[in-house]
Design an enzyme around this catalytic site. Sequence first.
Site, PDB file in Angstrom:
ATOM      1  N   LYS A 149     -43.014   2.727  50.419  1.00 56.52           N
ATOM      2  CA  LYS A 149     -41.699   2.508  49.794  1.00 56.52           C
ATOM      3  C   LYS A 149     -41.767   2.803  48.298  1.00 56.52           C
ATOM      4  O   LYS A 149     -40.844   3.380  47.726  1.00 56.52           O
ATOM      5  CB  LYS A 149     -41.240   1.059  50.015  1.00 56.52           C
ATOM      6  CG  LYS A 149     -40.769   0.799  51.443  1.00 56.52           C
ATOM      7  CD  LYS A 149     -40.556  -0.684  51.690  1.00 56.52           C
ATOM      8  CE  LYS A 149     -40.346  -0.958  53.173  1.00 56.52           C
ATOM      9  NZ  LYS A 149     -40.295  -2.370  53.526  1.00 56.52           N
ATOM     10  N   GLN A 192     -41.177  -8.210  51.384  1.00 62.50           N
ATOM     11  CA  GLN A 192     -41.740  -7.646  52.618  1.00 62.50           C
ATOM     12  C   GLN A 192     -42.015  -8.753  53.636  1.00 62.50           C
ATOM     13  O   GLN A 192     -42.626  -9.780  53.319  1.00 62.50           O
ATOM     14  CB  GLN A 192     -43.035  -6.874  52.289  1.00 62.50           C
ATOM     15  CG  GLN A 192     -43.666  -6.172  53.475  1.00 62.50           C
ATOM     16  CD  GLN A 192     -42.810  -5.052  54.058  1.00 62.50           C
ATOM     17  OE1 GLN A 192     -42.038  -4.416  53.360  1.00 62.50           O
ATOM     18  NE2 GLN A 192     -42.941  -4.818  55.353  1.00 62.50           N
ATOM     19  N   ASP A 231     -31.916  -5.205  51.776  1.00 58.49           N
ATOM     20  CA  ASP A 231     -32.363  -5.266  53.177  1.00 58.49           C
ATOM     21  C   ASP A 231     -31.212  -5.674  54.103  1.00 58.49           C
ATOM     22  O   ASP A 231     -31.317  -5.535  55.317  1.00 58.49           O
ATOM     23  CB  ASP A 231     -33.478  -6.318  53.325  1.00 58.49           C
ATOM     24  CG  ASP A 231     -34.858  -5.704  53.415  1.00 58.49           C
ATOM     25  OD1 ASP A 231     -34.971  -4.591  53.951  1.00 58.49           O
ATOM     26  OD2 ASP A 231     -35.816  -6.351  52.964  1.00 58.49           O
TER      27      ASP A 231
HETATM   28  N1  GUN Z   1     -40.938  -5.741  57.600  1.00 61.86           N
HETATM   29  C1  GUN Z   1     -40.721  -4.886  58.620  1.00 61.86           C
HETATM   30  N2  GUN Z   1     -39.543  -4.249  58.459  1.00 61.86           N
HETATM   31  C2  GUN Z   1     -38.999  -4.725  57.326  1.00 61.86           C
HETATM   32  C3  GUN Z   1     -37.794  -4.446  56.621  1.00 61.86           C
HETATM   33  O1  GUN Z   1     -36.946  -3.627  57.012  1.00 61.86           O
HETATM   34  N3  GUN Z   1     -37.620  -5.140  55.463  1.00 61.86           N
HETATM   35  C4  GUN Z   1     -38.516  -6.040  55.007  1.00 61.86           C
HETATM   36  N4  GUN Z   1     -38.242  -6.684  53.888  1.00 61.86           N
HETATM   37  N5  GUN Z   1     -39.645  -6.323  55.631  1.00 61.86           N
HETATM   38  C5  GUN Z   1     -39.881  -5.664  56.782  1.00 61.86           C
END
Ligand code: GUN
Length: 297
Positions: free
Chosen positions: A53, A97, A120
């Site tokens: 990311k 995360q 998110d």
């Molecule tokens: N862990 C797995 N997928 C995601 C996501 O889309 N966002 C976040 N914050 N954590 C994740």
Amino acid sequence: MTAKIIDGKQIAADMRAELKQEVAGLKKQGIVPGLGVILVGDDPASQSYVTAKERDCEEIGIYSDDNRLPDSISRKELMALVEKMNDDPKINGILVQLPLPRGFDESEVLFAINPAKDVDGFHPVNVGRMVIGEKAFLPCTPHGVVKLLIRSGVTIEGANVVVVGRSNLVGKPLANMLVQKKPNANATVTICHTRTKDLAAHTKRADIIVAAAGRPNTVTAEMVKEGAVVIDVGVNRLEDATKKKGYRLVGDVDFEAVKEKASLITPVPGGVGPMTRTMLLYNTIESAKIAAGLEIE
Ligand code: GUN
């Protein structure tokens, strides 16, 4: 019929190129979108997601504030960091995360994020806004699925869609998005799950199947109508001694058999995954535009 493979990697790269141009345009107006990233603990999968990311942000010109914290951090310190990001004008989006290490209350942390920075789309304010059809940050994976369908020329309006899986991350929000009275929605949606009686009876009627159950071979060829569109959201690790890492990734769909029946199908990896990351960038840019008082579509 042998399916055309939907190249999620390419579609995501095309979208990122468009977003990069948009960011360059914003910079000329003095606007630099910023993403605050919080990773707690040393889970290797989470570390590689977060690294990817951050690389994406750099590639398209988004400022990223990277915070990698040991799992010994206290609840108070973590909450203070979220608050600091809520108040930081350089940060338009906050990504915590998931999963957080054991002992942390994920809901408490996610609900502390300012909904205006919730890129998110997990905060109940955004979930609620999405459900009633108001403008909201949409969660990245289901939003990515919708974009993949649109960019692959699939007609969603009036389609019978079967979503297999009812998670808060994918199944529930995706079903909500597709059922909205809006362009690129207006589908007839069925959500199936572990307690569904006769899953195949539902999937066989579907024009579009989205598999988001988290279990390999949830969708097999006998369960798919000839010519259906099949989107595989699953990411499962299967032990494989022939691979350097000792495992290989498979989705929830029996890809080799189903591709002989579907008209369009996504692979794993290289299908939905790259879109998820791209939608996070998209939401961060939208947030920066809103913060700057610019019109958004
Ligand atoms: N862990 C797995 N997928 C995601 C996501 O889309 N966002 C976040 N914050 N954590 C994740």
